[in-house]
Structures are given as structure tokens and as C-alpha cells.
Scaffold this motif. Sequence first.
Motif, PDB file in Angstrom:
ATOM      1  N   ASP A  51      -6.878  -6.284  -2.443  1.00  0.00           N
ATOM      2  CA  ASP A  51      -7.216  -4.871  -2.263  1.00  0.00           C
ATOM      3  C   ASP A  51      -6.557  -4.055  -3.372  1.00  0.00           C
ATOM      4  O   ASP A  51      -5.333  -3.888  -3.406  1.00  0.00           O
ATOM      5  CB  ASP A  51      -6.744  -4.393  -0.884  1.00  0.00           C
ATOM      6  N   ASN A  98     -11.753   4.145  -7.409  1.00  0.00           N
ATOM      7  CA  ASN A  98     -10.979   4.133  -8.643  1.00  0.00           C
ATOM      8  C   ASN A  98     -11.682   5.046  -9.649  1.00  0.00           C
ATOM      9  O   ASN A  98     -12.465   5.922  -9.263  1.00  0.00           O
ATOM     10  CB  ASN A  98     -10.857   2.701  -9.190  1.00  0.00           C
ATOM     11  N   ALA A 124      -3.368  -1.126  -2.421  1.00  0.00           N
ATOM     12  CA  ALA A 124      -4.149   0.114  -2.403  1.00  0.00           C
ATOM     13  C   ALA A 124      -3.234   1.331  -2.457  1.00  0.00           C
ATOM     14  O   ALA A 124      -2.053   1.273  -2.105  1.00  0.00           O
ATOM     15  CB  ALA A 124      -5.026   0.160  -1.152  1.00  0.00           C
ATOM     16  N   HIS A 125      -3.830   2.450  -2.925  1.00  0.00           N
ATOM     17  CA  HIS A 125      -3.135   3.743  -2.977  1.00  0.00           C
ATOM     18  C   HIS A 125      -1.845   3.656  -3.801  1.00  0.00           C
ATOM     19  O   HIS A 125      -0.745   3.953  -3.337  1.00  0.00           O
ATOM     20  CB  HIS A 125      -2.821   4.245  -1.555  1.00  0.00           C
ATOM     21  N   ARG A 142      -2.297  -6.672  -0.713  1.00  0.00           N
ATOM     22  CA  ARG A 142      -2.763  -5.292  -0.587  1.00  0.00           C
ATOM     23  C   ARG A 142      -1.959  -4.397  -1.530  1.00  0.00           C
ATOM     24  O   ARG A 142      -0.736  -4.279  -1.387  1.00  0.00           O
ATOM     25  CB  ARG A 142      -2.619  -4.806   0.857  1.00  0.00           C
ATOM     26  N   SER A 195      -8.027  -0.939  -4.116  1.00  0.00           N
ATOM     27  CA  SER A 195      -8.739   0.322  -3.940  1.00  0.00           C
ATOM     28  C   SER A 195      -7.783   1.505  -4.094  1.00  0.00           C
ATOM     29  O   SER A 195      -6.561   1.377  -3.958  1.00  0.00           O
ATOM     30  CB  SER A 195      -9.400   0.359  -2.564  1.00  0.00           C
ATOM     31  N   SER A 196      -8.395   2.658  -4.406  1.00  0.00           N
ATOM     32  CA  SER A 196      -7.642   3.917  -4.514  1.00  0.00           C
ATOM     33  C   SER A 196      -6.497   3.806  -5.515  1.00  0.00           C
ATOM     34  O   SER A 196      -5.337   4.124  -5.217  1.00  0.00           O
ATOM     35  CB  SER A 196      -7.112   4.350  -3.135  1.00  0.00           C
ATOM     36  N   ASN A 197      -6.845   3.340  -6.712  1.00  0.00           N
ATOM     37  CA  ASN A 197      -5.907   3.314  -7.825  1.00  0.00           C
ATOM     38  C   ASN A 197      -6.508   4.107  -8.982  1.00  0.00           C
ATOM     39  O   ASN A 197      -7.414   4.924  -8.793  1.00  0.00           O
ATOM     40  CB  ASN A 197      -5.587   1.877  -8.225  1.00  0.00           C
ATOM     41  N   ASN A 203       0.829  -1.209   0.000  1.00  0.00           N
ATOM     42  CA  ASN A 203       0.000   0.000   0.000  1.00  0.00           C
ATOM     43  C   ASN A 203       0.866   1.263   0.000  1.00  0.00           C
ATOM     44  O   ASN A 203       2.014   1.259   0.476  1.00  0.00           O
ATOM     45  CB  ASN A 203      -0.911   0.011   1.227  1.00  0.00           C
TER      46      ASN A 203
END
Length: 485
Positions: A106, A134, A84-85, A82, A108-110, A60
Motif C-alpha cells: 500500500d 498520488n 500510506a499517507h 502499509r 496510496s496517498s503519497n 501509515n
Amino acid sequence: MLCAQGVATPLMLSSFLLQLVRADLPSGCLIASDILSCTNLSLEHVPVELPIMVATLDFNHNCLKQLDDGSFAGLPNLDTLRLAHNWLSELTPGTFRNTSSIRHLDLSSNQLNVIEEHYFQELVGLKELLLYNNRIVRVESNALKGLTNLRKAYLSHNRLTDFPFFSVQENANLITLDLSSNRLPNLPVEYIFGLQESIQRGLFLHNNSLHCDCSMYIMFKHWEQRGFNSVKDFREEHTCLLYGEPRASVRFLQHMRYFENCTLKPYVETESLTADAGDLLLLDCKTSLMGKHLTFLWVSPQKEYIAPPGNTRLRMYTNGTLEILAVQTNDSGIYLCMVLNHQESRNEAREVNVTVVEKHHEDEPFNTGYTTLLCCVVSLVLVLMYLYLTPCRCWCRKQPPLSMPSPANECSAQSSIMSPTPPATTEGPGHKVSNNKHVAFMEPIKETQNGRPRAALAPDHPRLTVTRSDADSVTSVFSDVTIVP
């Protein structure tokens, strides 16, 4: 710092340290037990060599822009990944090759834009997928279809304008599908109602750009009446746009006056039908909607959509009637009929609960219940006959005069007990008639011998003279039970 459960042997430690040396991990990565964390290190690529014993990888808050083919291959214990980000905008084919052990992913936040079909095909054991926050505008039709073990999928805070609900129709394990905070303008109500109830209970659709119409409103009101948490927990966040105008947003679960013409009753009532296996069954789609612009659609218990003309066994007519040829027991279940009036933007639905039973054979000549009752009555009569009509061997013999003692008199006492009237003679040697008409008893005898009463001399005891036959008769009747006057 190396943390492991239990006591680690020197051989295990040396083997694990050897893997770390070979892995050549970037500076700043931390490893504890089977967890490898390389967060917030501005990494642009995943390290080529990773410890084979790792079960959790955490990358992350880095600068990953691309994942190479087989980036995580050779990690048989990998369970959680993971990512994310980061700055991932797409996934290279083969990214998750040989990683069927992953259960939690995970992403998320890509910067993902489209969820293509090949992204997760190899993650057959995946249970939780995080794709929220996203830039996803489209999920391809088969992107989630092969994930039969998937339980939770989060796609909120994206830019979705459509979603292939039919792709998760057969997913029996899915309990959470979060599509909130997207840009969905319309919902395919007929497909959503075809989903399994476990998916509908966990389907989150609040904070979208839904256009207000009756079909959408009826569906959410139906969920609210059923107590689905996806509606109850976010009741104020369910909004729709009147006439599609963004400035006319309405909290439709609170302000119901805009939907006074919508009918909710069909979702409450359910008709029940019973049919014999092999028969022809007709299901009528009753509706209050009128006009020529009506569209009928049936959903079978197997979540199969049926539209005119139907198929080989399920035929559908233009008036909405569904015909089932040679109905079978596996055809039992709830059939949902939906009626759409596109011209007036109205929608109605009706549920028909069908129960198919095997045909019964011809009734037997005698009903089992009546047969059992008859047996009980006959048994009761036989018991009463046994108790009250048992023949006595004394009744069948001619009674000799009482003045002449004989063995036949051994039943005299018994006869006098069983007879409701006193004996023929009122007095006899050593006997006394009781006031009780049903019992005859003797005067007490003072002397006994060998357990039997002994006759006293008549001159000395005139009232205690007893013949031997009489004593025997009393003993035989009462079976040696002591008689107390």
C-alpha cells in the motif's frame, strides 16, 4: 501486549522479546502476534532493526520521505507492507531487495510522481498494489510487466494522461485495473480490445477527460451489453467531452443521441469458419466504411497485433484481408478485425471465430452405422429361424399305424400339439379328441404308481384303458407336469 495463537512456550516468548529488545523500536509502536504497527508517530525513517518474525508492517500516517536500500530486507515472513499517507515522492533502487514474499503493498496517498521500471521488479509475488491518490503522471512501459502474479492494481485519483496497456496484456491473473478519476483524453481501443477478457471486465475508466468519439463509445457500449460491472456500477460517471471542450461534458451512456452515426452492429455479430490443418486460410475484414483513409488492424487469439505486411505466417494486405499460411490447430480462436477511419472519426470491428481441425482420412468402404444395422438385421433373422424352423426328430420319421403300439408313437402327442390340424385318427384307446384343435389331453386317471399312471382293468373301467406307450408319450411331452383336465 503479546497475542499469539495457541500456547506460547517460555522459550518462544524469550526469543521474541529478545528480538524486540534488539529491534530498538520507536516509542509508541505496537506489536501483536506477527503484526507490527507504528502508525501516526511522525516517523521520518523506517527503523533499522525490525523483528524477523513480522509478517505485517504498518507505517501509515507518518512523515516518511525516503526509503533506503534494503529497508525491509531480512524479513522472510513479510507479507503485507502499509506505507500510506506519507511523503514519499520516489523509491530508491533496491528498496524492496530480498522482499519477494510481499503480497500486499500500500503506497496510496503519497507524493509519487512517476512509476519507474525498477520500483517493483523484485516483488515477483505481489498480488495487490495500491497507488491511488498520488500525483502520478506517467507509468513507464515495463513498470508492471514482470508482476505476473498481480491480481489488483489501483491507480485512481492520479494525473495520468496515458497508460501502457500492452504491459499487462500477458498478465493472466489481473482481474482489477482501476484507472478512474485520472486525465486520460484518449484510449488506445485497439490495445484495450487485445487485453484478456478478465482484465476488460475489471477495467475502470470512469471520471476521466475522455474525448467523445465513436471508437470509445462503441467499446463502452460493447462492455455494457456484455454486462461488465466496471460499466454497470458506474454508468452515470462515464463522461466524455464533445470536441474536447471541458465545459461540454456528456454522460455518453445515457445520452446516446450524440453517437447516432456510430455503428454498434459489428461488435455483436461473429462469423465462424472451419478449416483443415495445413490449408491456406483467408479472413476478410468486411466493413461498411468507405474512403481512402481506412486503417485495418487484426488481433489474433494469442493477442498479437497484425498490421500490413504481417509476419512470416500471418500476412495482411492493404484491403484488410488476413492470410494464414499452413493453418494449424493452435491457430483456432477468435480473430478481431478493426477498421479505423481517422478522417471521419469512425470505427468498426468484426470477429471471426476460426476452428482448425485435422484432415480426415478417406472414408471406409462401409459406414459404421450401416454395418451395425446390418448385423442387427442378420441377428434377428437367425433368431426367428431358430424359433420357428427348428427341426423335430419326429417329423423326419415315417409314422407307423396308430393301431400298433410302438416306440415310434412317443412323438405322437408332441406332433399333435405342434400341428395346427387334428391328428389323423379321431379316437383311440383311452383318448378323446378335444374341441380345441391345438391341444390333445387325456381323461383323468385315478390310480398312480411310482409317479406314473397305471392302467386299470378294462372290464371295470372301460374308459380308462391306457396303453403303456401312450402314458410314456404324455409323460415325455409334458416332462412330469401334472395335467388337469
